[in-house]
Design an enzyme around this catalytic site. Structure first.
Site, PDB file in Angstrom:
ATOM      1  N   HIS A 240      42.437  35.157  35.466  1.00  0.00           N
ATOM      2  CA  HIS A 240      41.286  35.998  35.825  1.00  0.00           C
ATOM      3  C   HIS A 240      41.503  37.482  35.503  1.00  0.00           C
ATOM      4  O   HIS A 240      41.738  38.316  36.370  1.00  0.00           O
ATOM      5  CB  HIS A 240      40.827  35.786  37.270  1.00  0.00           C
ATOM      6  CG  HIS A 240      41.871  35.758  38.348  1.00  0.00           C
ATOM      7  ND1 HIS A 240      42.845  36.733  38.504  1.00  0.00           N
ATOM      8  CD2 HIS A 240      42.064  34.883  39.352  1.00  0.00           C
ATOM      9  CE1 HIS A 240      43.588  36.452  39.552  1.00  0.00           C
ATOM     10  NE2 HIS A 240      43.133  35.327  40.088  1.00  0.00           N
TER      11      HIS A 240
ATOM     12  N   GLU B 212      48.576  28.186  41.709  1.00  0.00           N
ATOM     13  CA  GLU B 212      48.368  29.634  41.690  1.00  0.00           C
ATOM     14  C   GLU B 212      49.201  30.260  42.810  1.00  0.00           C
ATOM     15  O   GLU B 212      48.806  30.315  43.955  1.00  0.00           O
ATOM     16  CB  GLU B 212      46.888  29.963  41.870  1.00  0.00           C
ATOM     17  CG  GLU B 212      46.578  31.439  41.656  1.00  0.00           C
ATOM     18  CD  GLU B 212      45.115  31.779  41.851  1.00  0.00           C
ATOM     19  OE1 GLU B 212      44.725  32.907  41.500  1.00  0.00           O
ATOM     20  OE2 GLU B 212      44.357  30.928  42.359  1.00  0.00           O
TER      21      GLU B 212
ATOM     22  N   HIS C  33      48.108  38.021  39.539  1.00  0.00           N
ATOM     23  CA  HIS C  33      48.407  38.754  40.776  1.00  0.00           C
ATOM     24  C   HIS C  33      49.677  39.577  40.583  1.00  0.00           C
ATOM     25  O   HIS C  33      50.696  39.360  41.242  1.00  0.00           O
ATOM     26  CB  HIS C  33      48.537  37.781  41.943  1.00  0.00           C
ATOM     27  CG  HIS C  33      47.240  37.118  42.302  1.00  0.00           C
ATOM     28  ND1 HIS C  33      46.365  37.634  43.237  1.00  0.00           N
ATOM     29  CD2 HIS C  33      46.648  35.992  41.822  1.00  0.00           C
ATOM     30  CE1 HIS C  33      45.293  36.853  43.325  1.00  0.00           C
ATOM     31  NE2 HIS C  33      45.437  35.848  42.479  1.00  0.00           N
TER      32      HIS C  33
ATOM     33  N   ASP D  73      36.732  29.909  39.347  1.00  0.00           N
ATOM     34  CA  ASP D  73      37.612  30.293  40.447  1.00  0.00           C
ATOM     35  C   ASP D  73      36.922  29.980  41.780  1.00  0.00           C
ATOM     36  O   ASP D  73      37.135  30.654  42.789  1.00  0.00           O
ATOM     37  CB  ASP D  73      37.978  31.776  40.377  1.00  0.00           C
ATOM     38  CG  ASP D  73      39.190  32.128  41.246  1.00  0.00           C
ATOM     39  OD1 ASP D  73      39.917  31.201  41.650  1.00  0.00           O
ATOM     40  OD2 ASP D  73      39.379  33.319  41.540  1.00  0.00           O
TER      41      ASP D  73
END
Length: 405
Positions: free
Chosen positions: A219, A133, A198, A281
């Site tokens: 997410h 990530e 992100h 997460d």
């Protein structure tokens, strides 16, 4: 000698299409042999009495950073083993350890430690590969990712990382960053899943990314663009794009904190159980007391505060990760958002299995699949977890200390 069998009786078995009341499940040599709504004739089987519990496929967590006080970036094999042993108690039979934004050297070290940990016999959740990530993110959408290491994709860097390990299964990236489209295309050629994360991407960016292999949104709603206004004109962001693209998969942190019930319901209504995966997460504070904690490497990670069932930045301006376990995700979807149990279970079993390309052996209770099984009661409290047919967790107050001896 003949095969050894385990037979689960008196269970409410959750299959892809229905719940079999008072069903039976026969296991042998790590595989599911038979699923039945009647008695299975298997003399000399080890009997496991489900006592009316639900019997479901093992939960699959495709985005998790740690638990039980350990983080996958702590720089030790024990951290991987501790997290795996922690999450199996909450029904997770398989997971994808996730590596945070950091230096190239830390990423490569974490990959090497993963491979050493995966080679060991683990009395916990099995490992399915690694999820990286970052660090190729939008600075404004970094969330709790360390800003010191956020940068554009660098072919020299990521090719070195890829050459260091064959265990990378997915990589989360902001697709609008320079070089991200070519990077995503190259990942797909290597059967690695690029995921949108992100990010400040607009619909045009997402559409281009989707056409080049980015078929998952990391997410959903967290650290990403929604409707944006630029030079007086409105543009759809990643959230709207995820809804518009029917074949785009999404994952959601269904801990009851990151998303309120109405957004959980909206995701389910538009994307459905077949396109939505539940993820924890979770960071190191999962299954630990609340208070100060650290996100990422224990020595130089980001200080966070765990309170109200979630990790926050110390100034409480944003969440800094989840402390959820898989059972909590299912419980939140059912009790908090009103999603049917069978659909909620699918979102943490069959759907992530398909997204990760492992649905040929896990994700459903069916003949020939791996015997990853979890038993839970009406409140989604885990009573028993089996990985490859082996009992790796049992709730002692429910079964007793010596129930299976």
């Amino acid at each position: 000698m003949g095969k050894a069998y385990k037979k689960i009786i008196n269970g409410r078995i959750i299959t892809p299409n229905r719940v079999i009341v008072d069903g039976q499940l026969l296991l042998s040599e790590g595989k599911i042999v038979e699923v039945s709504d009647g008695n299975i004739d298997a003399p000399n089987s080890e009997i496991i009495d489900a006592k009316g519990s639900y019997v479901a496929p093992g939960f699959i967590d495709m985005h998790v950073h740690g638990g039980g006080g350990a983080d996958f970036m702590d720089g030790s094999i024990d951290a991987f083993l501790t997290a795996a042993k922690t999450h199996v108690r909450y029904g997770t039979t398989a997971l994808l350890p996730t590596i945070l934004t950091s230096t190239k050297e830390q990423i490569i070290q974490s990959l090497a430690l993963y491979e050493q940990a995966a080679a060991r016999a683990i009395q916990g959740s099995r490992f399915l590969g690694v999820h990286i990530e970052g660090p190729y993110f939008a600075m404004k959408q970094r969330g709790a990712q360390d800003p010191r290491y956020i940068r554009d994709p660098d072919p020299a860097e990521y090719m070195e990382i890829l050459a260091s390990s064959s265990s990378i299964k997915r990589w989360s990236i902001a697709p609008e960053r320079a070089g991200a489209i070519a990077f995503g295309r190259m990942l797909r050629e290597r059967n690695i899943l690029p995921s949108i994360a992100h990010t400040d991407a607009l619909y045009a960016d997402v559409l281009k990314a989707f056409d080049n292999g980015y078929t998952l949104v990391t997410h959903l709603y967290s650290a990403m663009s929604g409707v944006t206004r630029r030079n007086a004109y409105r543009y759809g962001g990643v959230i709207e794009s995820a809804y518009l693209l029917d074949d785009m998969d999404v994952e959601i942190i269904a801990d009851g904190k990151h998303l309120p019930p109405e957004l959980l319901q909206l995701v389910y209504k538009i994307k459905g159980a077949d396109r939505t995966a539940l993820i924890t997460d979770a960071m190191r504070a999962a299954a630990m007391p609340e208070g100060p904690s650290v996100l990422g490497n224990i020595a130089d990670g980001m200080a966070v505060l765990v309170e109200d069932g979630v990790a926050k930045l110390p100034d409480r301006t944003a969440f800094a990760g989840s402390i959820a376990t898989a059972d909590r995700l299912v419980r939140t979807m059912v009790a908090g958002a009103g999603i049917p149990l069978v659909e909620a279970v699918r979102m943490i079993t069959a759907t992530p299995a398909r997204i990760l390309g492992v649905d040929h052996h896990v994700g459903v209770l069916a003949n020939g699949k791996d015997a990853d099984v979890v038993l839970f009661n009406d409140d989604i409290e885990i009573r028993l977890t089996l990985v490859n047919g082996d009992i790796v967790y049992k709730h002692e107050t429910y079964y007793g200390r010596n129930y299976f001896c």
